[in-house]
Design an enzyme around this catalytic site. Sequence first.
Site, PDB file in Angstrom:
ATOM      1  N   SER A 129     -14.373  27.050 -25.559  1.00  7.88           N
ATOM      2  CA  SER A 129     -12.903  26.129 -25.892  1.00  7.88           C
ATOM      3  C   SER A 129     -13.101  25.787 -27.273  1.00  7.88           C
ATOM      4  O   SER A 129     -13.576  26.280 -27.706  1.00  7.88           O
ATOM      5  CB  SER A 129     -13.950  25.579 -24.738  1.00  7.88           C
ATOM      6  N   ASP A 168      -4.977  30.565 -18.581  1.00 12.52           N
ATOM      7  CA  ASP A 168      -5.430  29.057 -19.469  1.00 12.52           C
ATOM      8  C   ASP A 168      -4.332  28.757 -19.423  1.00 12.52           C
ATOM      9  O   ASP A 168      -3.856  28.676 -20.734  1.00 12.52           O
ATOM     10  CB  ASP A 168      -6.585  29.890 -20.294  1.00 12.52           C
ATOM     11  N   HIS A 174      -9.364  28.137 -17.062  1.00 10.57           N
ATOM     12  CA  HIS A 174      -9.914  27.967 -18.661  1.00 10.57           C
ATOM     13  C   HIS A 174     -11.906  28.050 -18.213  1.00 10.57           C
ATOM     14  O   HIS A 174     -12.071  27.405 -17.749  1.00 10.57           O
ATOM     15  CB  HIS A 174      -9.633  26.365 -19.147  1.00 10.57           C
TER      16      HIS A 174
END
Length: 658
Positions: free
Chosen positions: A195, A301, A332
Site C-alpha cells: 500500500s 483491489d 487489498h
Amino acid sequence: MPIRTLWRTLAILAVAALTAVFLVPTAAQAAPRESRPVYSYAHAVRESVWVDTGLDGDGDGRTDRVAADIVRPSEAARAGRKVPVIMDASPYYSCCGRGNESQLKTYDAQGHVVQMPLFYDNYFVPRGYAFVGVDLAGTNRSDGCVDVGGRSDILSAKAVVDWLGGRARAYTSRTGGTPVKASWTNGATGMIGKSWDATIANGVAATGVKNLKTIVPISGISSWYDYYFAQGAQLYDGGPDELAGYVDSASAQAHCAAVQKKLADGSPTNGDWTGLWTERDYVKDAAKVRASVFLVHGTQDLNVRTKHFGQWWDALAKHGVERKIWLSQTGHVDPFDYRRGAWVDTLHRWFDHELLGYDNGIDREPMADIERHPDQWVTSAVWPPRDTRTTTLYPGRGTTPGVGTLGLGRATGTETFTDDPSRSETDWAADLTKSTPDKAAFVTPALTGPLRISGSSQVTVTATPSTASAHLSAVLVDLGPDTIRDYADSAEGITTLADRTCWGESTTGDSACFKATAAKTVHVDATVVSRGWADLGHHASLAKGVPLTPGRAYTMTLDLAATDHVVPAGHRLALVVAGTDKDLIEPPSTRPTLTLDLSRTRAQLPLEGGPKALARATAGAPAARTLTVVGAPECVTGHGDRCTLSPRRTVPGSSTSR
C-alpha cells in the site's frame, strides 16, 4: 566461566563456523543457490539511527532527520562480513500497524526496537540480511511532515538508501548525537512494502537512486492523482490533507499545518490535474528506474485500484526494466495472507538473486503467476502473453431496450440511461440482461471457447448529456456462474484462522508466528472483470474540467483497470456503460440522462489471440482444451499457461492486511 556463558560462547562459535561453511564458498565448493538461517536472530544487533534528509519540512530551522530502526546479524559484523539490506519505509509503524494483525513497532527502555512488524526480520536476518524499518518523515520518531507521496515522503526514504550506500549522513539521536556510518552493509538494498509502503518503493525507484537493486511493491500507487480521481471523477470524499493528518505524529500535528494547507489547496475536488499531482506521478519517471521490480496486486483491489499496477508495469516494460508479477483474485491483501508458503519461498529466492547475486534460476522462470480460481494458480512465460492483441468490440442494439449486442461488427443507433447514484456495478451485473433505466448493457453470444483478457482496456464513448455535468462508468463483466474470492467482504477475500504458522526465528518480544488464513469464497452469477470511470467535463483535458452543454455530443475514452481474466466457454462477455458507480465514485452535481451514439462507441480489449480468438469464441468453434489439476477447480487455460496448486506448508508452532 558459568555454564550458561560457556554454552552461549560455544553456540556463537558454532554459528560462526556454519556461516563460514554456508556463505563463504571455497574454490572447491559450488556457488550458493540459497541463503541459509545460520545467524542468530536472538543475538542480532538492534540499533536506531536518524538520517538527515536535507529538507526542512516542518519549518523549524534545521534539516529533518528520519528514524531508521535496524536489525542485523551480529556474527557477520564481528567477522567483517558486509550484508545486504531489506527495507520497508512506512508511515504506519506507530499509528495503524502493519499486516493482518496490525503490528506496531515496540521499543525497550533504551529505545531499541523490540518488535519489528511482519516476518521480514525474523526470516531474513538469520539468512544474512539486515532489515531496516524507516519511519517516513512526520511519523513515529521522525522529524518533518507527511506530504503524501511528495518530495518529503520520497526523499526521506531515499536518504536512507543513500546512507546505506555511503552518500548521506546519519546520527545516533534525533537531535545532536554522534555521526554514524553504515559500515556493516555492502549497500545493496531492496525495498518492500504494501500500500503506502509500496508506493514509497515505487517513488524511490523512480528517482534512479544508486544501490537500490530491487523493489517489491505490493498493492502500490503509481500516480497519486489516480488514487483520488479517475479522469476527473472523484473517487473519495476526501483528499491528501486528510490522509496526512491520519498518520502524522503528535509533533507533526503541531508543526505541519502549512503543509496540510498546501496539500488541500493543490488537490481541488473538481478533478483538475495540478502541479501537486505531477510531483506525485512516478509513471512519468519510469525511465530512471534502475532497480528490478517484483510487482504484486489483487485484481479486485478497490482501494489501490489496478490501474496503478497496469500503467506502472507498461511504463517499466517500455524501458526494459527487469520485472516479475503476481496477480491474485483478492482485494487489498498481502500475498503472505493468501499464498503464504509459495510467497515466502519466492520472495526468499528473489532477494537471494537480486541482493546476494545467487544464480538460483528465478530470473529464467515464468514472469507471471495469476490466480484463476481461489488457491489455484497458472503461470505465463511473459505478461501480457506475447500474442495479446488489442481487439475492438462494438456495441449494438438488441431486442430488449438497454440490452444490446457486443461483437466485431460496427453498429448504429442509440441507447439511453439516467444516472442513478444508488446503483452500483454489482447491481448492473446482477440485472445485466434486464432492461433498467440506469444502464446500457451489451453482451456477446455464449462463448464456445475461452477468451483471455490480459492487460489494460479502453472504452470510447460518445454521449449526449441532458445536464451540465455527468459522470461515466464502463464495466466489463463475465456473465456466468463461478466461485470466486469474496473481495467485496471486509477482509477482501480471506478468512483469518485461529492457528498460526511460523516463518523465521522468534524472540520474547517479536514472534515469527502469524495467524493462518484461508480463502473466503462466494458463488456468483456474474463477475466484474474490469472497470473505469470518468467525468465527462474532462473530455478535452485532465488539466481543466468544463461545464457541459446539454444536448451536445461529447466523445471521451475511459481507461479501464488492468486485469488478467479468462471468460470460459459457455459464459458471455458484457460491457456496461452507466453513470455513477455507487461507493466507487462520487456522483456529479446533477442527475443527467445520457444518450449513447453506438456508431461512435467501442471497447478496445487486450485479448490473447486478438480478433481471431474473439471470432473463434463467438462463431461456434470447438471449445478449448480443458486442463484439470488434481484437487483444484477446473481451469481453462490460454496459450502458455500452466496450472498449479498453491503449495501448503506446515511449520512447527502453527497460522491479513493493512
